[in-house]
Design an enzyme around this catalytic site. Sequence first.
Site, PDB file in Angstrom:
ATOM      1  N   ALA A  65     -28.388 -46.718 -26.630  1.00  0.00           N
ATOM      2  CA  ALA A  65     -28.887 -46.584 -25.265  1.00  0.00           C
ATOM      3  C   ALA A  65     -27.777 -45.935 -24.447  1.00  0.00           C
ATOM      4  CB  ALA A  65     -29.239 -47.959 -24.722  1.00  0.00           C
ATOM      5  N   GLY A 108     -29.088 -48.793 -29.795  1.00  0.00           N
ATOM      6  CA  GLY A 108     -30.494 -48.434 -29.596  1.00  0.00           C
ATOM      7  C   GLY A 108     -30.972 -47.360 -30.564  1.00  0.00           C
ATOM      8  N   GLU A 111     -31.900 -49.214 -33.541  1.00  0.00           N
ATOM      9  CA  GLU A 111     -33.090 -50.001 -33.196  1.00  0.00           C
ATOM     10  C   GLU A 111     -34.340 -49.119 -33.105  1.00  0.00           C
ATOM     11  OE1 GLU A 111     -30.718 -51.481 -29.889  1.00  0.00           O
ATOM     12  OE2 GLU A 111     -31.335 -53.508 -30.437  1.00  0.00           O
ATOM     13  N   GLU A 131     -22.984 -53.014 -29.913  1.00  0.00           N
ATOM     14  CA  GLU A 131     -23.073 -53.513 -28.534  1.00  0.00           C
ATOM     15  C   GLU A 131     -22.008 -54.547 -28.214  1.00  0.00           C
ATOM     16  OE1 GLU A 131     -25.628 -53.137 -30.636  1.00  0.00           O
ATOM     17  OE2 GLU A 131     -27.310 -52.178 -29.616  1.00  0.00           O
TER      18      GLU A 131
HETATM   19  N1  CAA Z   1     -24.275 -43.502 -24.078  1.00  0.00           N
HETATM   20  C1  CAA Z   1     -23.875 -42.505 -23.285  1.00  0.00           C
HETATM   21  N2  CAA Z   1     -23.115 -41.478 -23.716  1.00  0.00           N
HETATM   22  C2  CAA Z   1     -22.740 -41.473 -25.013  1.00  0.00           C
HETATM   23  C3  CAA Z   1     -23.134 -42.483 -25.901  1.00  0.00           C
HETATM   24  C4  CAA Z   1     -23.946 -43.535 -25.399  1.00  0.00           C
HETATM   25  N3  CAA Z   1     -24.415 -44.523 -26.168  1.00  0.00           N
HETATM   26  N4  CAA Z   1     -22.599 -42.222 -27.119  1.00  0.00           N
HETATM   27  C5  CAA Z   1     -21.920 -41.067 -26.987  1.00  0.00           C
HETATM   28  N5  CAA Z   1     -21.988 -40.614 -25.714  1.00  0.00           N
HETATM   29  C6  CAA Z   1     -21.382 -39.414 -25.148  1.00  0.00           C
HETATM   30  C7  CAA Z   1     -19.893 -39.597 -24.937  1.00  0.00           C
HETATM   31  O1  CAA Z   1     -19.635 -40.275 -23.726  1.00  0.00           O
HETATM   32  C8  CAA Z   1     -19.426 -38.178 -24.933  1.00  0.00           C
HETATM   33  O2  CAA Z   1     -19.713 -37.608 -23.666  1.00  0.00           O
HETATM   34  P1  CAA Z   1     -18.558 -36.766 -22.861  1.00  0.00           P
HETATM   35  O3  CAA Z   1     -18.296 -35.582 -23.750  1.00  0.00           O
HETATM   36  O4  CAA Z   1     -19.218 -36.441 -21.574  1.00  0.00           O
HETATM   37  O5  CAA Z   1     -17.381 -37.675 -22.769  1.00  0.00           O
HETATM   38  C9  CAA Z   1     -20.348 -37.486 -25.951  1.00  0.00           C
HETATM   39  O6  CAA Z   1     -21.482 -38.355 -26.082  1.00  0.00           O
HETATM   40  C10 CAA Z   1     -19.709 -37.344 -27.311  1.00  0.00           C
HETATM   41  O7  CAA Z   1     -19.251 -38.623 -27.716  1.00  0.00           O
HETATM   42  P2  CAA Z   1     -17.757 -38.878 -28.262  1.00  0.00           P
HETATM   43  O8  CAA Z   1     -16.800 -37.953 -27.616  1.00  0.00           O
HETATM   44  O9  CAA Z   1     -17.474 -40.341 -28.106  1.00  0.00           O
HETATM   45  O10 CAA Z   1     -17.970 -38.477 -29.784  1.00  0.00           O
HETATM   46  P3  CAA Z   1     -17.138 -39.001 -31.042  1.00  0.00           P
HETATM   47  O11 CAA Z   1     -17.545 -38.143 -32.174  1.00  0.00           O
HETATM   48  O12 CAA Z   1     -15.687 -39.126 -30.720  1.00  0.00           O
HETATM   49  O13 CAA Z   1     -17.670 -40.498 -31.297  1.00  0.00           O
HETATM   50  C11 CAA Z   1     -19.358 -42.208 -31.481  1.00  0.00           C
HETATM   51  C12 CAA Z   1     -19.009 -40.727 -31.687  1.00  0.00           C
HETATM   52  C13 CAA Z   1     -18.556 -43.072 -32.466  1.00  0.00           C
HETATM   53  C14 CAA Z   1     -20.848 -42.354 -31.781  1.00  0.00           C
HETATM   54  C15 CAA Z   1     -19.050 -42.632 -30.031  1.00  0.00           C
HETATM   55  O14 CAA Z   1     -19.612 -41.678 -29.144  1.00  0.00           O
HETATM   56  C16 CAA Z   1     -19.552 -43.986 -29.660  1.00  0.00           C
HETATM   57  O15 CAA Z   1     -18.963 -44.985 -30.030  1.00  0.00           O
HETATM   58  N6  CAA Z   1     -20.649 -44.030 -28.871  1.00  0.00           N
HETATM   59  C17 CAA Z   1     -21.210 -45.279 -28.340  1.00  0.00           C
HETATM   60  C18 CAA Z   1     -21.921 -46.070 -29.408  1.00  0.00           C
HETATM   61  C19 CAA Z   1     -22.433 -47.356 -28.836  1.00  0.00           C
HETATM   62  O16 CAA Z   1     -21.701 -48.205 -28.403  1.00  0.00           O
HETATM   63  N7  CAA Z   1     -23.763 -47.531 -28.848  1.00  0.00           N
HETATM   64  C20 CAA Z   1     -24.422 -48.709 -28.320  1.00  0.00           C
HETATM   65  C21 CAA Z   1     -24.889 -48.440 -26.916  1.00  0.00           C
HETATM   66  S1  CAA Z   1     -25.506 -49.898 -26.113  1.00  0.00           S
HETATM   67  C22 CAA Z   1     -27.082 -50.098 -26.701  1.00  0.00           C
HETATM   68  O17 CAA Z   1     -27.575 -49.310 -27.476  1.00  0.00           O
HETATM   69  C23 CAA Z   1     -27.828 -51.297 -26.173  1.00  0.00           C
HETATM   70  C24 CAA Z   1     -29.117 -51.537 -26.825  1.00  0.00           C
HETATM   71  O18 CAA Z   1     -29.200 -52.169 -27.845  1.00  0.00           O
HETATM   72  C25 CAA Z   1     -30.343 -51.108 -26.193  1.00  0.00           C
END
Ligand code: CAA
Length: 257
Positions: A65, A108, A111, A131
Amino acid sequence: MTYETIKVETRGGVGLVTLDRPKALNALNSTLMAELLEALQAFDRDAKIGAVVITGSAKAFAAGADIKEMQALDFVDAYMRDFIGGWNDVSTVRKPMIAAVAGYALGGGCELAMMCDFIIAADTARFGQPEITLGTIPGMGGTQRLTRAVGKAKAMDLCLTGRMMDAEEAERAGLVARIVPANELIETAIKAAETIAGFSQPSVRMAKESVDRAFELTLAEGILFERRLFHSLFATEDQKEGMTAFSEKRKAQFKNR
Ligand code: CAA
Protein backbone atom coordinates in the site's frame (compact mmCIF):
# COMPACT_ATOMS: atom_id res chain seq x y z
CA MET A 1 -11.50 3.49 -21.09
CA THR A 2 -8.16 5.06 -20.17
CA TYR A 3 -6.68 4.85 -16.73
CA GLU A 4 -3.94 6.75 -14.94
CA THR A 5 -2.35 3.96 -12.91
CA ILE A 6 -3.17 0.70 -14.71
CA LYS A 7 -3.16 -0.61 -18.28
CA VAL A 8 -6.05 -2.75 -19.41
CA GLU A 9 -6.16 -5.00 -22.48
CA THR A 10 -7.90 -8.12 -23.68
CA ARG A 11 -6.27 -11.14 -25.30
CA GLY A 12 -9.11 -13.21 -26.74
CA GLY A 13 -11.19 -14.32 -23.78
CA VAL A 14 -8.62 -13.09 -21.23
CA GLY A 15 -8.60 -9.72 -19.49
CA LEU A 16 -5.12 -8.42 -18.65
CA VAL A 17 -4.53 -5.68 -16.08
CA THR A 18 -1.01 -4.30 -15.65
CA LEU A 19 -0.35 -2.17 -12.58
CA ASP A 20 1.45 0.90 -13.83
CA ARG A 21 2.94 3.26 -11.24
CA PRO A 22 6.59 2.47 -12.05
CA LYS A 23 8.07 5.39 -10.07
CA ALA A 24 6.44 4.09 -6.88
CA LEU A 25 7.03 0.38 -7.63
CA ASN A 26 3.27 0.04 -8.21
CA ALA A 27 2.44 1.04 -4.62
CA LEU A 28 -1.31 0.72 -4.17
CA ASN A 29 -2.91 4.11 -3.65
CA SER A 30 -6.61 5.02 -3.70
CA THR A 31 -6.56 5.90 -7.41
CA LEU A 32 -4.88 2.65 -8.43
CA MET A 33 -7.21 0.50 -6.33
CA ALA A 34 -10.33 2.34 -7.58
CA GLU A 35 -9.16 1.89 -11.17
CA LEU A 36 -8.24 -1.75 -10.61
CA LEU A 37 -11.65 -2.50 -9.09
CA GLU A 38 -13.43 -0.73 -11.94
CA ALA A 39 -11.48 -2.71 -14.54
CA LEU A 40 -12.00 -6.04 -12.74
CA GLN A 41 -15.73 -5.42 -12.31
CA ALA A 42 -16.02 -4.51 -16.01
CA PHE A 43 -14.31 -7.80 -16.93
CA ASP A 44 -16.62 -9.62 -14.52
CA ARG A 45 -19.64 -8.19 -16.40
CA ASP A 46 -18.21 -8.87 -19.87
CA ALA A 47 -19.53 -12.20 -21.22
CA LYS A 48 -16.60 -12.43 -23.68
CA ILE A 49 -14.06 -12.61 -20.82
CA GLY A 50 -13.49 -15.96 -19.10
CA ALA A 51 -10.49 -15.22 -16.86
CA VAL A 52 -8.30 -12.33 -15.77
CA VAL A 53 -4.56 -11.88 -15.26
CA ILE A 54 -3.20 -9.17 -12.96
CA THR A 55 0.48 -8.32 -13.30
CA GLY A 56 3.00 -5.58 -12.54
CA SER A 57 6.46 -4.75 -13.86
CA ALA A 58 9.66 -6.78 -13.99
CA LYS A 59 10.83 -5.04 -10.79
CA ALA A 60 7.62 -5.03 -8.79
CA PHE A 61 4.20 -6.61 -8.85
CA ALA A 62 3.45 -4.06 -6.11
CA ALA A 63 5.62 -2.88 -3.20
CA GLY A 64 2.65 -2.51 -0.87
CA ALA A 65 0.00 0.00 0.00
CA ASP A 66 1.21 3.55 -0.64
CA ILE A 67 3.08 4.48 2.52
CA LYS A 68 3.13 8.19 1.64
CA GLU A 69 -0.67 8.20 1.33
CA MET A 70 -1.08 6.51 4.73
CA GLN A 71 1.63 8.30 6.66
CA ALA A 72 -0.50 11.11 8.14
CA LEU A 73 -3.70 9.13 8.69
CA ASP A 74 -5.09 9.05 12.24
CA PHE A 75 -7.17 6.34 13.88
CA VAL A 76 -10.55 8.06 13.84
CA ASP A 77 -10.16 8.98 10.19
CA ALA A 78 -9.06 5.45 9.21
CA TYR A 79 -11.82 3.86 11.27
CA MET A 80 -14.66 6.19 10.28
CA ARG A 81 -14.06 5.81 6.56
CA ASP A 82 -13.09 2.15 6.91
CA PHE A 83 -9.77 2.85 5.21
CA ILE A 84 -9.02 0.20 2.56
CA GLY A 85 -12.11 -1.85 3.56
CA GLY A 86 -13.39 -1.61 -0.01
CA TRP A 87 -10.11 -2.94 -1.44
CA ASN A 88 -11.17 -6.40 -0.32
CA ASP A 89 -13.79 -6.25 -3.11
CA VAL A 90 -11.08 -7.57 -5.44
CA SER A 91 -11.77 -10.93 -3.80
CA THR A 92 -15.46 -10.75 -4.74
CA VAL A 93 -14.78 -10.93 -8.51
CA ARG A 94 -16.46 -14.14 -9.69
CA LYS A 95 -14.25 -14.91 -12.66
CA PRO A 96 -10.91 -16.63 -12.05
CA MET A 97 -8.02 -14.23 -11.52
CA ILE A 98 -4.36 -15.16 -11.83
CA ALA A 99 -1.64 -13.00 -10.27
CA ALA A 100 1.46 -13.02 -12.48
CA VAL A 101 4.15 -11.86 -10.07
CA ALA A 102 7.67 -10.70 -10.92
CA GLY A 103 9.87 -8.78 -8.48
CA TYR A 104 8.51 -7.41 -5.23
CA ALA A 105 5.09 -8.47 -3.94
CA LEU A 106 5.26 -6.88 -0.51
CA GLY A 107 2.63 -5.88 2.03
CA GLY A 108 -0.52 -4.95 0.12
CA GLY A 109 1.17 -6.26 -3.04
CA CYS A 110 1.45 -9.75 -1.55
CA GLU A 111 -2.09 -9.37 -0.21
CA LEU A 112 -3.44 -8.35 -3.62
CA ALA A 113 -1.75 -11.38 -5.19
CA MET A 114 -3.37 -13.56 -2.53
CA MET A 115 -6.84 -12.14 -3.35
CA CYS A 116 -6.37 -13.68 -6.79
CA ASP A 117 -7.23 -17.35 -7.26
CA PHE A 118 -3.65 -18.44 -7.78
CA ILE A 119 -0.21 -16.99 -8.22
CA ILE A 120 2.23 -17.75 -11.02
CA ALA A 121 5.63 -16.40 -10.01
CA ALA A 122 8.66 -15.43 -12.03
CA ASP A 123 11.92 -16.75 -10.61
CA THR A 124 12.61 -13.12 -9.62
CA ALA A 125 9.56 -12.83 -7.36
CA ARG A 126 9.95 -11.87 -3.70
CA PHE A 127 7.08 -12.02 -1.24
CA GLY A 128 6.77 -10.49 2.19
CA GLN A 129 4.65 -8.71 4.77
CA PRO A 130 7.04 -5.99 5.94
CA GLU A 131 4.38 -3.83 7.66
CA ILE A 132 5.94 -4.61 11.06
CA THR A 133 9.01 -2.58 10.01
CA LEU A 134 6.70 0.44 9.61
CA GLY A 135 5.13 0.09 13.06
CA THR A 136 1.97 -1.51 11.75
CA ILE A 137 0.56 -4.86 10.57
CA PRO A 138 -0.91 -6.19 7.30
CA GLY A 139 -4.30 -4.61 6.57
CA MET A 140 -5.49 -6.26 3.36
CA GLY A 141 -5.81 -9.83 4.62
CA GLY A 142 -2.11 -10.72 5.03
CA THR A 143 -2.38 -12.28 8.48
CA GLN A 144 -5.42 -14.29 7.32
CA ARG A 145 -4.80 -15.36 3.72
CA LEU A 146 -1.06 -15.89 4.18
CA THR A 147 -1.71 -18.08 7.23
CA ARG A 148 -4.22 -20.16 5.32
CA ALA A 149 -1.79 -20.49 2.39
CA VAL A 150 1.48 -21.27 4.18
CA GLY A 151 0.50 -22.25 7.74
CA LYS A 152 1.15 -20.59 11.08
CA ALA A 153 4.94 -21.03 11.36
CA LYS A 154 5.86 -19.30 8.13
CA ALA A 155 3.10 -16.69 8.36
CA MET A 156 4.30 -15.73 11.84
CA ASP A 157 7.92 -15.66 10.63
CA LEU A 158 7.06 -13.33 7.73
CA CYS A 159 4.66 -11.05 9.62
CA LEU A 160 6.84 -10.77 12.74
CA THR A 161 10.29 -10.42 11.16
CA GLY A 162 9.23 -8.61 7.98
CA ARG A 163 11.67 -10.72 5.94
CA MET A 164 11.09 -11.58 2.29
CA MET A 165 10.88 -15.04 0.76
CA ASP A 166 11.97 -15.86 -2.76
CA ALA A 167 9.89 -17.66 -5.39
CA GLU A 168 11.23 -21.11 -4.52
CA GLU A 169 10.46 -20.77 -0.83
CA ALA A 170 7.01 -19.40 -1.71
CA GLU A 171 6.31 -22.37 -3.97
CA ARG A 172 7.55 -24.87 -1.37
CA ALA A 173 5.30 -23.19 1.20
CA GLY A 174 2.21 -23.40 -1.03
CA LEU A 175 1.78 -19.67 -1.71
CA VAL A 176 2.71 -19.98 -5.36
CA ALA A 177 1.23 -22.44 -7.87
CA ARG A 178 4.14 -22.44 -10.36
CA ILE A 179 7.47 -20.72 -10.98
CA VAL A 180 8.56 -19.81 -14.50
CA PRO A 181 11.53 -17.93 -15.97
CA ALA A 182 10.83 -14.19 -15.77
CA ASN A 183 10.69 -13.76 -19.56
CA GLU A 184 7.93 -16.39 -19.81
CA LEU A 185 5.76 -15.04 -17.00
CA ILE A 186 3.06 -13.12 -18.89
CA GLU A 187 2.68 -15.64 -21.68
CA THR A 188 2.43 -18.53 -19.18
CA ALA A 189 -0.20 -16.69 -17.14
CA ILE A 190 -2.19 -15.74 -20.24
CA LYS A 191 -2.01 -19.31 -21.52
CA ALA A 192 -3.35 -20.62 -18.19
CA ALA A 193 -6.11 -17.99 -18.29
CA GLU A 194 -6.94 -18.92 -21.92
CA THR A 195 -7.24 -22.56 -20.89
CA ILE A 196 -9.68 -21.60 -18.13
CA ALA A 197 -11.61 -19.28 -20.47
CA GLY A 198 -11.99 -22.17 -22.94
CA PHE A 199 -13.91 -24.37 -20.48
CA SER A 200 -17.63 -24.25 -19.74
CA GLN A 201 -18.02 -21.09 -17.69
CA PRO A 202 -20.70 -22.34 -15.27
CA SER A 203 -18.36 -25.19 -14.26
CA VAL A 204 -15.40 -22.81 -13.96
CA ARG A 205 -17.42 -20.47 -11.74
CA MET A 206 -18.59 -23.35 -9.56
CA ALA A 207 -15.11 -24.86 -9.24
CA LYS A 208 -13.85 -21.50 -7.97
CA GLU A 209 -16.79 -21.11 -5.57
CA SER A 210 -16.31 -24.59 -4.23
CA VAL A 211 -12.56 -24.26 -3.58
CA ASP A 212 -13.23 -20.90 -1.89
CA ARG A 213 -15.85 -22.48 0.40
CA ALA A 214 -13.16 -24.84 1.71
CA PHE A 215 -11.82 -21.87 3.69
CA GLU A 216 -15.18 -21.09 5.27
CA LEU A 217 -16.87 -24.45 5.98
CA THR A 218 -16.33 -27.66 7.94
CA LEU A 219 -15.20 -30.63 5.81
CA ALA A 220 -18.64 -32.27 5.94
CA GLU A 221 -20.44 -29.06 4.92
CA GLY A 222 -17.84 -28.35 2.23
CA ILE A 223 -18.22 -31.81 0.74
CA LEU A 224 -22.00 -31.43 0.73
CA PHE A 225 -21.70 -27.99 -0.93
CA GLU A 226 -19.37 -29.45 -3.57
CA ARG A 227 -21.67 -32.41 -4.27
CA ARG A 228 -24.72 -30.16 -4.69
CA LEU A 229 -22.81 -28.02 -7.22
CA PHE A 230 -21.61 -31.20 -8.94
CA HIS A 231 -25.24 -32.43 -9.15
CA SER A 232 -26.40 -29.07 -10.51
CA LEU A 233 -23.92 -29.20 -13.40
CA PHE A 234 -25.80 -32.22 -14.79
CA ALA A 235 -28.46 -29.65 -15.69
CA THR A 236 -26.14 -27.96 -18.18
CA GLU A 237 -25.87 -28.61 -21.90
CA ASP A 238 -22.10 -28.29 -21.55
CA GLN A 239 -21.89 -31.34 -19.25
CA LYS A 240 -23.64 -33.40 -21.95
CA GLU A 241 -21.38 -31.94 -24.62
CA GLY A 242 -18.20 -32.46 -22.53
CA MET A 243 -18.92 -36.11 -21.79
CA THR A 244 -20.22 -36.84 -25.32
CA ALA A 245 -17.13 -35.25 -26.85
CA PHE A 246 -14.92 -37.41 -24.61
CA SER A 247 -16.76 -40.56 -25.76
CA GLU A 248 -16.55 -39.48 -29.40
CA LYS A 249 -12.82 -38.64 -29.01
CA ARG A 250 -13.24 -35.03 -30.13
CA LYS A 251 -12.76 -31.61 -28.53
CA ALA A 252 -15.81 -30.32 -26.66
CA GLN A 253 -17.60 -27.26 -28.04
CA PHE A 254 -18.86 -25.48 -24.94
CA LYS A 255 -21.68 -22.95 -25.16
CA ASN A 256 -21.61 -21.81 -21.53
CA ARG A 257 -25.18 -23.09 -21.15
N1 CAA B 1 4.62 3.19 -0.84
C1 CAA B 1 4.99 4.33 -1.42
N2 CAA B 1 6.11 4.45 -2.17
C2 CAA B 1 6.88 3.35 -2.32
C3 CAA B 1 6.54 2.12 -1.75
C4 CAA B 1 5.35 2.05 -0.98
N3 CAA B 1 4.90 0.91 -0.43
N4 CAA B 1 7.50 1.22 -2.06
C5 CAA B 1 8.39 1.87 -2.83
N5 CAA B 1 8.03 3.17 -2.98
C6 CAA B 1 8.72 4.22 -3.72
C7 CAA B 1 9.94 4.71 -2.96
O1 CAA B 1 9.58 5.66 -1.99
C8 CAA B 1 10.76 5.28 -4.08
O2 CAA B 1 10.24 6.56 -4.42
P1 CAA B 1 11.24 7.84 -4.58
O3 CAA B 1 12.11 7.47 -5.75
O4 CAA B 1 10.31 8.97 -4.83
O5 CAA B 1 12.01 7.92 -3.31
C9 CAA B 1 10.46 4.35 -5.26
O6 CAA B 1 9.24 3.68 -4.92
C10 CAA B 1 11.53 3.31 -5.46
O7 CAA B 1 11.72 2.63 -4.23
P2 CAA B 1 13.18 2.41 -3.58
O8 CAA B 1 14.08 3.53 -3.92
O9 CAA B 1 12.97 2.15 -2.11
O10 CAA B 1 13.61 1.09 -4.35
P3 CAA B 1 14.63 -0.03 -3.86
O11 CAA B 1 14.88 -0.88 -5.03
O12 CAA B 1 15.79 0.58 -3.14
O13 CAA B 1 13.82 -0.87 -2.75
C11 CAA B 1 11.88 -1.99 -1.86
C12 CAA B 1 12.68 -1.62 -3.12
C13 CAA B 1 12.69 -2.98 -1.01
C14 CAA B 1 10.60 -2.67 -2.34
C15 CAA B 1 11.55 -0.73 -1.05
O14 CAA B 1 11.02 0.26 -1.92
C16 CAA B 1 10.60 -0.95 0.08
O15 CAA B 1 10.97 -1.46 1.11
N6 CAA B 1 9.33 -0.50 -0.11
C17 CAA B 1 8.30 -0.55 0.94
C18 CAA B 1 7.80 -1.95 1.16
C19 CAA B 1 6.78 -1.97 2.26
O16 CAA B 1 7.06 -1.67 3.39
N7 CAA B 1 5.54 -2.36 1.93
C20 CAA B 1 4.44 -2.41 2.87
C21 CAA B 1 3.63 -1.15 2.77
S1 CAA B 1 2.40 -1.03 4.04
C22 CAA B 1 1.12 -2.01 3.52
O17 CAA B 1 1.16 -2.59 2.45
C23 CAA B 1 -0.07 -2.09 4.45
C24 CAA B 1 -1.07 -3.08 4.05
O18 CAA B 1 -0.98 -4.24 4.36
C25 CAA B 1 -2.27 -2.66 3.35
